[in-house]
Design a protein around this motif. Structure first.
Motif, PDB file in Angstrom:
ATOM      1  N   LEU A 290     -38.067  52.626  93.321  1.00  0.00           N
ATOM      2  CA  LEU A 290     -37.970  52.130  94.697  1.00  0.00           C
ATOM      3  C   LEU A 290     -38.650  53.088  95.670  1.00  0.00           C
ATOM      4  O   LEU A 290     -39.289  52.655  96.644  1.00  0.00           O
ATOM      5  CB  LEU A 290     -36.504  51.938  95.082  1.00  0.00           C
ATOM      6  N   LEU A 293     -42.343  52.465  95.447  1.00  0.00           N
ATOM      7  CA  LEU A 293     -42.692  51.214  96.131  1.00  0.00           C
ATOM      8  C   LEU A 293     -42.652  51.383  97.644  1.00  0.00           C
ATOM      9  O   LEU A 293     -43.540  50.898  98.360  1.00  0.00           O
ATOM     10  CB  LEU A 293     -41.712  50.115  95.696  1.00  0.00           C
ATOM     11  N   ARG A 296     -45.760  53.158  98.873  1.00  0.00           N
ATOM     12  CA  ARG A 296     -46.940  52.286  98.911  1.00  0.00           C
ATOM     13  C   ARG A 296     -46.892  51.367 100.133  1.00  0.00           C
ATOM     14  O   ARG A 296     -47.917  51.131 100.782  1.00  0.00           O
ATOM     15  CB  ARG A 296     -47.026  51.457  97.634  1.00  0.00           C
ATOM     16  N   ARG A 297     -45.705  50.860 100.456  1.00  0.00           N
ATOM     17  CA  ARG A 297     -45.597  49.969 101.613  1.00  0.00           C
ATOM     18  C   ARG A 297     -45.832  50.726 102.917  1.00  0.00           C
ATOM     19  O   ARG A 297     -46.431  50.203 103.856  1.00  0.00           O
ATOM     20  CB  ARG A 297     -44.221  49.296 101.628  1.00  0.00           C
ATOM     21  N   ARG A 304     -53.768  53.489 100.626  1.00  0.00           N
ATOM     22  CA  ARG A 304     -52.857  53.493  99.479  1.00  0.00           C
ATOM     23  C   ARG A 304     -53.451  54.251  98.300  1.00  0.00           C
ATOM     24  O   ARG A 304     -52.770  55.017  97.635  1.00  0.00           O
ATOM     25  CB  ARG A 304     -52.538  52.049  99.080  1.00  0.00           C
TER      26      ARG A 304
END
Length: 572
Positions: A290, A293, A296-297, A304
């Motif tokens: 998580l 992730l 990356r967001r 990125r």
């Protein structure tokens, strides 16, 4: 591409190895599982060969390790974690119930951590600089089990403000959440507060302010700039909560997955232990995924692939006299305690308060607390020195093959010392050697990363090219140039981590996974004193203060080294 593939293969292999160890626990355990099951089913029944043989056949323990692992893995794929050897109930509902409690506790602890982090980082956003770096580092260094014990004594016993055990309502959540969340919040706040000044000095901040952008918008933009590189560290903090939850749940008798796994290890209920460790491992890896992730967001598609890094953090300023003073106090207490007998029992002095005869009081058996504190340094700090040396040797060796060990390093970082200690205790039994092995297994990754960076730097240096040009052999270059350039800095780095290793060993002793009674080990002393903490709190405060001094020494050494710029890479 090749490095990423190697890293992925290494991660998969390391994860498979950990799962294999968990699946083979009944075979790896030094104790006879059939005897454990027999005692749980009928304490009065004689452990005859026929009775034990029948239990082994019933549980499938007579099969070889491959059959045992295959059967466990097949059941795992079907969602079947087996049956508890002690209670005879299904393991999955017990694991799910414990995991639900632990997730609630960790959620509350994360809220406390974020609140502490905001308080520590707010002055930097307001004034552009912060003065709480040393305080944040101290909070981050305090072990959860120590903070939990002190909170239980002061808030629960002396002040009687909050309940000290159980899980019946919101009031029972406060002390465990604070004990678990404050160290995590100290680390998060320190990371953000260290990174913000450099970001606020960047050119875009000056342009925004000159254009009349409000202070609030600039602060939010600075936080967004800071967070992506720090998200992996945030993930590691959340992973650390899974290990800290074991100690905190034990102190406050919270029926979570951490306390369940510890109880299963002590009772040799291996199916329940397997399920609990799997849940903790999945929780740690899930949090890491998580975090990746979220990073990356936050980065967005434009950067990125390139990622985002921060300027070097400003070091915490600590005067050289601080670590010297802390070390002097520890040496004085330990030296005075070594002159006394830690095993002499005086029943007339049971739970005696501090006096001339017993400067730090006496424990529940009438033994001198100061003597046990002094002699306990050998078990705690002495064992930490051995672990430090082993981690240093392992790190130097692995620093030459960083790609091959990257996956194993990821797994080691995802496993808190307590979880590894539980697994080692299930195989070898609780003891000082097992605790030392557990801490060594997870202490090498940061040292190996430092060694790998130094090896790469030395190999790329110009003088080595000159040595090769004049005909120096690779072995001569290795022994005369590469190793001397690596071993010294990594050794100093390892010494800085020595107090942290001692605290990890003390936490395992506190949980009953390390040194066993009547050994005078600091964590064990703190655990033994909990039984009579209401009548004789001084017996618990003595080892608690010693551990707090050790944590302060760890912070001071780290801060002093960063201030003087010696050998450590950024983030070391």
């Amino acid at each position: 591409m090749r490095a990423g593939l190697t890293r992925g293969v290494g991660l998969a292999g390391a994860l498979a190895a950990v799962l294999a160890v968990v699946g083979l626990l009944p075979w790896l355990s030094g104790r006879d599982p059939a005897l454990t099951v027999l005692r749980a089913r009928s304490a009065e029944q004689e452990p005859t060969a026929e009775a034990l043989g029948a239990i082994r056949a019933d549980l499938g323990l007579d099969a070889g390790p491959l059959s045992l692992l295959s059967g466990w893995a097949t059941g795992l794929l079907r969602g079947d974690l087996g049956t508890s050897w002690v209670s005879g109930t299904e393991v999955l509902p017990s694991v799910a119930a414990g995991l639900q409690v632990s997730l609630g506790l960790m959620g509350a602890a994360l809220a406390v951590a974020l609140l502490v982090a905001v308080v520590l980082a707010a002055p930097v956003l307001v004034r552009g600089r912060g003065t709480s770096g040393a305080f944040a580092a101290m909070l981050a260094a305090v072990p959860e089990f120590l903070l939990a014990t002190v909170g239980l004594i002061v808030v629960g016993v002396w002040l009687d403000w909050l309940p000290t055990s159980g899980w019946q309502g919101p009031a029972h959540l406060v002390l465990p959440a604070v004990a678990l969340g404050v160290p995590a919040g100290g680390l998060l706040g320190r990371l953000v507060a260290d990174a913000l000044p450099a970001v606020l000095d960047e050119r875009w901040v000056e342009l925004w302010r000159g254009a009349g952008v409000s202070r609030g918008r600039v602060a939010l933009a600075a936080l967004r700039r800071v967070l992506p590189p720090l998200v992996p560290q945030f993930g590691m903090v959340a992973v650390g909560l899974t290990g800290g939850a074991v100690a905190v749940e034990t102190v406050f008798a919270v029926p979570g997955i951490g306390r369940t796994s510890l109880g299963a290890a002590k009772s040799q209920d291996l199916p329940l232990l397997q399920g609990s460790v799997l849940a903790l491992l999945a929780l740690g890896l899930g949090v890491g995924a998580l975090a990746a992730l979220a990073r990356r967001r936050l980065l967005g598609p434009a950067v990125r692939d390139a990622g985002l890094t921060l300027p070097a953090a400003r070091p915490v300023r600590v005067a050289p006299a601080v670590p010297v003073a802390l070390a002097a106090v520890l040496v004085a207490v330990i030296g005075y305690g070594l002159l006394r007998d830690p095993y002499t029992i005086d029943t007339a002095a049971r739970l005696a308060p501090p006096s001339l005869a017993h400067p730090l009081g006496a424990d529940g058996l009438g033994r001198d607390v100061l003597a046990r504190l002094g002699h306990g340094a050998a078990a705690t700090v002495g064992t930490a020195v051995a672990v430090c040396a082993l981690s240093w040797l392992l790190a130097v060796a692995l620093g030459f093959v960083p790609n091959m060990t990257s996956g194993l390093s990821d797994i080691a970082n995802a496993l808190p010392p307590v979880i590894v200690g539980i697994l080692v205790a299930a195989v070898l039994g609780p003891g000082t050697g097992g605790a030392a092995l557990a801490v060594a297994l997870i202490s090498w990754p940061p040292l190996a990363a430092h060694a790998a960076a130094l090896v790469q730097e030395v190999r790329a240096s110009g003088f080595l090219l000159a040595q090769k040009a004049i005909g120096a052999t690779p072995r001569w270059i290795l022994w005369r140039h590469v190793l001397p350039s690596v071993t010294g800095p990594v050794a100093r780095h390892a010494v800085l981590r020595l107090p942290g290793m001692a605290l990890a060993l003390a936490s395992l002793g506190f949980l009953g996974l390390g040194a066993q009674p009547p050994a005078p080990e600091w964590g064990l002393l703190l655990d033994e004193s909990r039984a009579y903490v209401e009548r004789a709190p001084w017996a618990a405060l003595a080892p608690a203060l010693a551990l707090a001094l050790l944590a302060g020494l760890a912070v001071s050494l780290s801060a002093y080294t960063r201030t003087t710029g010696k050998d450590l890479p950024h983030g070391g």
